[in-house]
Write a protein that holds these residues in place. Structure first.
Motif, PDB file in Angstrom:
ATOM      1  N   LEU A  40       7.891  23.929  16.465  1.00 45.78           N
ATOM      2  CA  LEU A  40       8.145  25.053  17.701  1.00 45.78           C
ATOM      3  C   LEU A  40       8.845  24.444  18.730  1.00 45.78           C
ATOM      4  CD1 LEU A  40       4.374  26.541  17.562  1.00 45.78           C
ATOM      5  CD2 LEU A  40       6.604  27.601  16.663  1.00 45.78           C
ATOM      6  N   ARG A  41       8.531  23.307  19.007  1.00 46.32           N
ATOM      7  CA  ARG A  41       9.264  22.583  20.198  1.00 46.32           C
ATOM      8  C   ARG A  41      10.956  22.451  19.710  1.00 46.32           C
ATOM      9  NH1 ARG A  41       8.174  18.149  22.146  1.00 46.32           N
ATOM     10  NH2 ARG A  41       8.592  18.909  24.194  1.00 46.32           N
ATOM     11  N   ASP A  42      10.966  22.519  18.502  1.00 47.51           N
ATOM     12  CA  ASP A  42      12.693  22.093  18.346  1.00 47.51           C
ATOM     13  C   ASP A  42      13.598  23.137  18.172  1.00 47.51           C
ATOM     14  OD1 ASP A  42      14.359  20.018  17.159  1.00 47.51           O
ATOM     15  OD2 ASP A  42      14.232  20.961  15.198  1.00 47.51           O
ATOM     16  N   ILE A  43      12.963  24.489  18.484  1.00 45.82           N
ATOM     17  CA  ILE A  43      13.900  25.515  18.262  1.00 45.82           C
ATOM     18  C   ILE A  43      14.265  25.981  19.569  1.00 45.82           C
ATOM     19  CG2 ILE A  43      13.992  27.862  17.419  1.00 45.82           C
ATOM     20  CD1 ILE A  43      11.191  27.268  15.874  1.00 45.82           C
ATOM     21  N   PRO A  44      15.635  25.988  19.736  1.00 41.43           N
ATOM     22  CA  PRO A  44      16.337  26.231  21.038  1.00 41.43           C
ATOM     23  C   PRO A  44      16.000  27.794  21.365  1.00 41.43           C
ATOM     24  CG  PRO A  44      17.937  24.875  19.720  1.00 41.43           C
ATOM     25  CD  PRO A  44      16.673  25.444  18.807  1.00 41.43           C
ATOM     26  N   GLY A  45      15.562  27.832  22.831  1.00 43.06           N
ATOM     27  CA  GLY A  45      15.436  28.896  23.265  1.00 43.06           C
ATOM     28  C   GLY A  45      13.924  29.738  23.177  1.00 43.06           C
ATOM     29  N   VAL A  46      13.343  29.086  22.181  1.00 41.76           N
ATOM     30  CA  VAL A  46      11.964  29.672  22.019  1.00 41.76           C
ATOM     31  C   VAL A  46      10.828  29.002  22.842  1.00 41.76           C
ATOM     32  CG1 VAL A  46       9.865  29.476  20.548  1.00 41.76           C
ATOM     33  CG2 VAL A  46      12.153  30.092  19.565  1.00 41.76           C
TER      34      VAL A  46
ATOM     35  N   ALA B 281       3.790  28.583  24.953  1.00 45.27           N
ATOM     36  CA  ALA B 281       2.769  28.212  25.908  1.00 45.27           C
ATOM     37  C   ALA B 281       1.392  27.950  25.542  1.00 45.27           C
ATOM     38  CB  ALA B 281       2.869  29.495  26.552  1.00 45.27           C
ATOM     39  N   VAL B 282       0.575  27.067  25.841  1.00 47.13           N
ATOM     40  CA  VAL B 282      -0.644  26.734  25.464  1.00 47.13           C
ATOM     41  C   VAL B 282      -1.733  26.834  26.565  1.00 47.13           C
ATOM     42  CG1 VAL B 282      -2.032  24.962  24.437  1.00 47.13           C
ATOM     43  CG2 VAL B 282       0.257  25.052  23.896  1.00 47.13           C
ATOM     44  N   PRO B 283      -2.365  27.913  26.553  1.00 43.62           N
ATOM     45  CA  PRO B 283      -3.653  28.109  27.436  1.00 43.62           C
ATOM     46  C   PRO B 283      -4.708  27.001  27.085  1.00 43.62           C
ATOM     47  CG  PRO B 283      -3.730  29.777  25.811  1.00 43.62           C
ATOM     48  CD  PRO B 283      -2.568  28.857  25.479  1.00 43.62           C
ATOM     49  N   SER B 284      -5.255  26.691  28.540  1.00 46.07           N
ATOM     50  CA  SER B 284      -6.378  25.833  28.024  1.00 46.07           C
ATOM     51  C   SER B 284      -7.812  26.161  28.696  1.00 46.07           C
ATOM     52  CB  SER B 284      -6.079  24.126  28.668  1.00 46.07           C
ATOM     53  OG  SER B 284      -5.933  24.542  30.069  1.00 46.07           O
ATOM     54  N   HIS B 285      -7.351  27.188  29.539  1.00 50.91           N
ATOM     55  CA  HIS B 285      -8.868  27.791  30.487  1.00 50.91           C
ATOM     56  C   HIS B 285      -8.699  29.358  30.494  1.00 50.91           C
ATOM     57  CE1 HIS B 285     -11.510  28.237  34.019  1.00 50.91           C
ATOM     58  NE2 HIS B 285     -12.020  27.154  33.568  1.00 50.91           N
ATOM     59  N   PRO B 286      -9.747  29.835  30.693  1.00 52.86           N
ATOM     60  CA  PRO B 286      -9.550  31.484  30.749  1.00 52.86           C
ATOM     61  C   PRO B 286      -8.995  31.709  32.229  1.00 52.86           C
ATOM     62  CG  PRO B 286     -11.779  30.652  30.673  1.00 52.86           C
ATOM     63  CD  PRO B 286     -10.959  29.411  30.137  1.00 52.86           C
ATOM     64  N   GLY B 287      -9.050  30.820  33.181  1.00 57.03           N
ATOM     65  CA  GLY B 287      -8.401  31.233  34.534  1.00 57.03           C
ATOM     66  C   GLY B 287      -6.934  31.316  34.516  1.00 57.03           C
TER      67      GLY B 287
ATOM     68  N   LEU C 203       0.188  20.856  31.414  1.00 60.24           N
ATOM     69  CA  LEU C 203       1.597  21.187  31.215  1.00 60.24           C
ATOM     70  C   LEU C 203       1.762  22.610  31.073  1.00 60.24           C
ATOM     71  CD1 LEU C 203       2.485  18.365  28.929  1.00 60.24           C
ATOM     72  CD2 LEU C 203       3.482  18.689  31.169  1.00 60.24           C
ATOM     73  N   GLN C 204       0.641  23.375  30.261  1.00 59.08           N
ATOM     74  CA  GLN C 204       0.846  24.667  30.099  1.00 59.08           C
ATOM     75  C   GLN C 204       2.172  25.206  29.221  1.00 59.08           C
ATOM     76  OE1 GLN C 204      -1.185  27.371  33.468  1.00 59.08           O
ATOM     77  NE2 GLN C 204       0.759  26.374  34.297  1.00 59.08           N
ATOM     78  N   TRP C 205       3.127  24.623  29.649  1.00 54.96           N
ATOM     79  CA  TRP C 205       4.470  25.107  28.717  1.00 54.96           C
ATOM     80  C   TRP C 205       4.938  23.852  28.122  1.00 54.96           C
ATOM     81  CZ3 TRP C 205       5.391  30.196  28.885  1.00 54.96           C
ATOM     82  CH2 TRP C 205       4.683  30.918  30.272  1.00 54.96           C
ATOM     83  N   LEU C 206       5.055  23.927  26.703  1.00 51.37           N
ATOM     84  CA  LEU C 206       5.646  22.762  25.975  1.00 51.37           C
ATOM     85  C   LEU C 206       7.018  22.930  25.466  1.00 51.37           C
ATOM     86  CD1 LEU C 206       2.466  21.973  23.499  1.00 51.37           C
ATOM     87  CD2 LEU C 206       2.889  21.364  25.863  1.00 51.37           C
ATOM     88  N   SER C 207       7.437  24.440  25.637  1.00 51.51           N
ATOM     89  CA  SER C 207       9.035  24.341  25.471  1.00 51.51           C
ATOM     90  C   SER C 207       9.089  25.533  26.139  1.00 51.51           C
ATOM     91  CB  SER C 207       8.961  24.317  23.967  1.00 51.51           C
ATOM     92  OG  SER C 207      10.555  24.538  23.754  1.00 51.51           O
ATOM     93  N   PRO C 208      10.327  25.450  27.191  1.00 49.99           N
ATOM     94  CA  PRO C 208      10.663  24.388  27.583  1.00 49.99           C
ATOM     95  C   PRO C 208       9.933  23.233  28.121  1.00 49.99           C
ATOM     96  CG  PRO C 208      11.621  26.194  28.905  1.00 49.99           C
ATOM     97  CD  PRO C 208      10.970  26.798  27.512  1.00 49.99           C
ATOM     98  N   LEU C 209       9.892  22.111  28.258  1.00 43.64           N
ATOM     99  CA  LEU C 209       8.992  21.373  29.112  1.00 43.64           C
ATOM    100  C   LEU C 209       9.136  21.385  30.586  1.00 43.64           C
ATOM    101  CD1 LEU C 209       6.846  19.243  27.790  1.00 43.64           C
ATOM    102  CD2 LEU C 209       8.318  17.451  28.421  1.00 43.64           C
TER     103      LEU C 209
END
Length: 732
Positions: A529-535, A538-544, A645-651
């Motif tokens: 997923l991180r290797d696709i340009p433009g995609v 996002a990874v949520p870690s907490h409900p807040g 980080l919340q956003w893994l791509s783009p970092l």
């Protein structure tokens, strides 16, 4: 033997042929129902053939960069003539005849210049702006496809599915309800799992009476590069599809083909049911300019196929019917050559893309798009009298569920679909109640095929819907990852931003489910997923922060971006950080109350704590793990701050480096793998950004995740985090 060129063969064949006797009942125009229509068809074929010749010539001059041609396939022009120019088309790469014929239906079109500019990577190419050789045009309603293996078929299915539902939709789709989607592909591609899956999905829907206005065209030239299709195989496999009408046609019988294509297109338009036109074609001049066809076919085999030339067949039919003479036919052929070559010579010096920013702008640019909010009545439809902001603190799963309900209430064009998402409410209950509140128009189950799920999203987004598909587990995504890489992410790139398929793909994933389910339910690989340009990932870690991240993804999708929202399964129902503290719950903030201070915008990070000794950079499950490690480290006098980080791509490089500069030590905590994991990019970003402190990383092992307690031996643990942080301080 000396191999005659297909170019020379056309004129020699016509001038040396034996005229056929015209039936006594024929009048001027012979038995041809519409001589002018057949002449238009012939001219489109000629234009396509000479474009192939011109592009080969431009290649020898060092100006053209793509030589997969349409020679032998020009009979596909009949398909264009059977359709309206407003019908969306997703085409095989040998569709030059189709392009030329459709252009004749739209005043002011310049098909010769379009194709030549595309082949020479000119910025004047009207669809890709010099990024690739594709058949595409907004004015001609041709959506660019670069597929060589039929991977555009799921998108075509999805578009037809969306148009089939558009009559009852509370939004205006890009194409009219009575449009027909046309999708062409080759006989070799018909064997690819992607094509088979799309055709199966079409049959699956047609069997249930689901409206699906799509005309599939299999252009069968009998060979895939060097591998011949077994005799009768393509016919038998396409005929076997239930609930899909199958019709065969021959490119060497032009008048009959025109009538057949028209009849079939009219049937699909009227009945809203899928059909397949199995079109017999032939391939001339090899697979592409680099293909030495003589290496795997004899000269006799190649030359014998000249008898199947669709241009000769059309010319002979016109001549035998008395519409034109041999000299007229040869004259039209040479006139087409002169016209096309004149254009080819005039574009030998072209302006090409000259910077990385110009090249990538379609996949990185932002746009101003209004954010809709639901009326009180629509929210009441979603929540009844128990609105989530009044329900106290929620888990991650409950927060995502409430956010989805608010999304469906505010955006009638939004669609939630996938395996088990409707009646069941999802494996983990995340979509529970959506179907009951919004009905099957917005929330529905799909068949069990991830390629079809993503294809449905691709096509419905293209039509104007806002798809929110669910992939049940991260490991299942790998069955269909090319639908994101090769199709979804490339559309804005290859159309220069003129077409888009914005979506938010929800994926349940990552590990830490206490060994349950093994690898397929505990996949910790996000590299694809991180290797696709433009995609955007996002990874949520907490409900807040989960609702804000999801709404930002929705906003990006409304702008045309492809987003993946990766939901950590192990955190769905977590309530506590430490036993009984309720720290992994949060109140729900409804739309309109989510301000910038929440840090959910693309490129923003979250920081927790204010310890000065070590900055722990992490995401997902790593956030609660690092926070549980914090008091243990504090007992040793090591005070930490955790950065999510919340956003893994783009970092979020700028924010990452800015905050890291405040610390002498950085520990990257990465629940993915040592090789190909997220931490490699984080460390690189820090070094590239000029970070001069000490940086270390701690990760999971390079392994698939086994079943049961054995998983603990390969997954990153809290003890690993504590040990790595201690070593980082002691080694300094």
């Amino acid at each position: 033997m000396v191999l005659e060129s297909v170019d020379d063969h056309f004129s020699r064949k016509l001038r040396t042929r034996t005229p056929r006797e015209r039936p006594a009942t024929q009048h001027d125009g012979g038995g041809i129902a519409d001589p002018e229509r057949l002449l238009t068809y012939f001219d489109a074929q000629l234009e396509s053939r000479h474009l192939d010749f011109a592009i080969r010539w431009l290649q020898t001059q060092g100006h053209a960069y793509y030589t997969i041609g349409s020679a032998g396939h020009e009979s596909n022009a009949a398909v264009a003539m059977a359709l309206r120019p407003t019908d969306p088309a997703l085409l095989h790469y040998r569709s030059g005849g189709f392009y030329a014929a459709r252009a004749r239906q739209v005043e002011g079109s310049t098909p010769v210049e379009d194709v030549l500019n595309s082949a020479t990577a000119s910025m004047l190419d009207p669809i890709s702006g010099g990024r690739h050789k594709v058949f595409g045009s907004v004015d001609l309603n041709i959506i660019p496809q670069t597929s060589t293996i039929g991977s555009h078929l799921p998108r075509a299915f999805g578009l037809a599915f969306a148009l089939g539902r558009s009559r009852d939709a509370a939004m205006t789709p890009r194409w009219a309800f009575d449009s027909v989607v046309v999708c062409s592909f080759g006989d070799a591609s018909a064997n690819h799992s992607t094509a088979v899956g799309a055709l199966n999905a079409s049959a699956y829907c047609a069997h249930q009476g689901v409206p699906l206005p799509i005309l599939y065209v299999c252009e069968d030239n009998g060979i895939g590069i060097s591998t011949k299709s077994p005799a009768g195989w393509v016919e038998r496999s396409l005929q076997s599809l239930p609930a899909i009408e199958y019709v065969a046609a021959d490119g060497t019988r032009p008048a009959e083909l025109l009538a057949t294509a028209q009849h079939l297109a009219d049937r699909v338009r009227a009945e809203r049911r899928p059909a397949i036109l199995h079109l017999k074609t032939v391939r001339f001049m090899g697979h592409a300019g680099s293909d030495a066809e003589i290496a795997y076919r004899t000269a006799r085999e190649i030359e014998d196929e000249y008898a199947l030339d669709p241009l000769v067949a059309t010319a002979e039919e016109l001549i035998d019917a008395g519409v034109i003479t041999v000299e007229d036919a040869v004259g039209r052929y040479e006139d087409a050559r002169e016209r096309v070559m004149e254009s080819a010579k005039s574009i030998s010096k072209v302006r090409r893309l000259s910077s990385s920013r110009a090249i990538t702008s379609p996949i990185t640019s932002r746009a101003e798009v209004a954010t809709p909010t639901a009326t009180a009545e629509r929210r009441a439809l979603a929540f009844g009298t128990r609105w989530p902001e009044s329900e106290g603190e929620l888990t991650l799963a409950q927060t995502i569920n409430a956010t989805l309900k608010d999304t469906l209430a505010a955006r009638p064009e939004a669609l939630v679909f996938g395996e088990d998402v409707a009646k069941k409410g999802g494996v983990y209950g995340v979509t529970r109640g959506l179907r009951k509140s919004f009905g099957a128009k917005q929330v529905f189950d799909t068949l069990l095929d991830e390629q079809t799920i993503l294809g449905t999203a691709l096509g419905s987004a293209l039509a104007g819907f806002l798809p929110i598909p669910e992939i049940q587990y991260l490991a299942y995504l790998h069955n269909a990852e090319d639908q994101l890489r090769g199709e979804a992410a490339t559309l804005r790139f290859f159309s220069n931003g003129q077409y888009a398929n914005g979506m938010v793909v929800r994926v349940a994933g990552l590990a830490y489910q206490k060994g349950f389910g093994g690898h397929f339910h505990n996949d910790n690989s996000v590299a694809v997923l991180r290797d696709i340009p433009g995609v955007v990932l996002a990874v949520p870690s907490h409900p807040g922060s989960a609702a804000g991240l999801f709404r930002e993804c929705l906003q990006l999708a409304a702008e045309g971006r492809v987003c993946v929202y990766l939901e950590p399964i192990a955190l769905y129902h977590r309530r506590d950080l430490h036993q009984g503290d309720g720290a992994w719950l949060a109140p729900y903030a409804p739309p309109g109350e989510w301000g910038d201070e929440h840090g959910s915008e693309l490129g923003q990070v979250l920081t927790i704590g204010d310890g000065p000794d070590v900055l722990i950079v992490t995401f997902g499950n790593g956030v609660p793990m690092s926070l549980r490690a914090t008091p243990v480290l504090a007992e040793d006098g090591i005070l930490t701050t955790v950065l999510d980080l919340q956003w893994l791509s783009p970092l979020p490089r700028e924010e990452l480096v800015r905050i890291a500069m405040l610390f002498d030590r950085v520990l990257v905590v990465d629940e993915t793998r040592e090789s190909g994991g997220v931490s490699e990019s984080v460390v690189t970003a820090l070094i590239d950004g000029g970070y001069a402190g000490v940086v270390r990383r701690v990760t999971s092992v390079d392994s698939f995740i086994p079943l049961g307690p054995a998983a603990d031996h390969v997954l990153l643990s809290e003890n690993d985090i504590v040990g790595a942080a201690r070593a980082l301080v002691l080694d300094d």
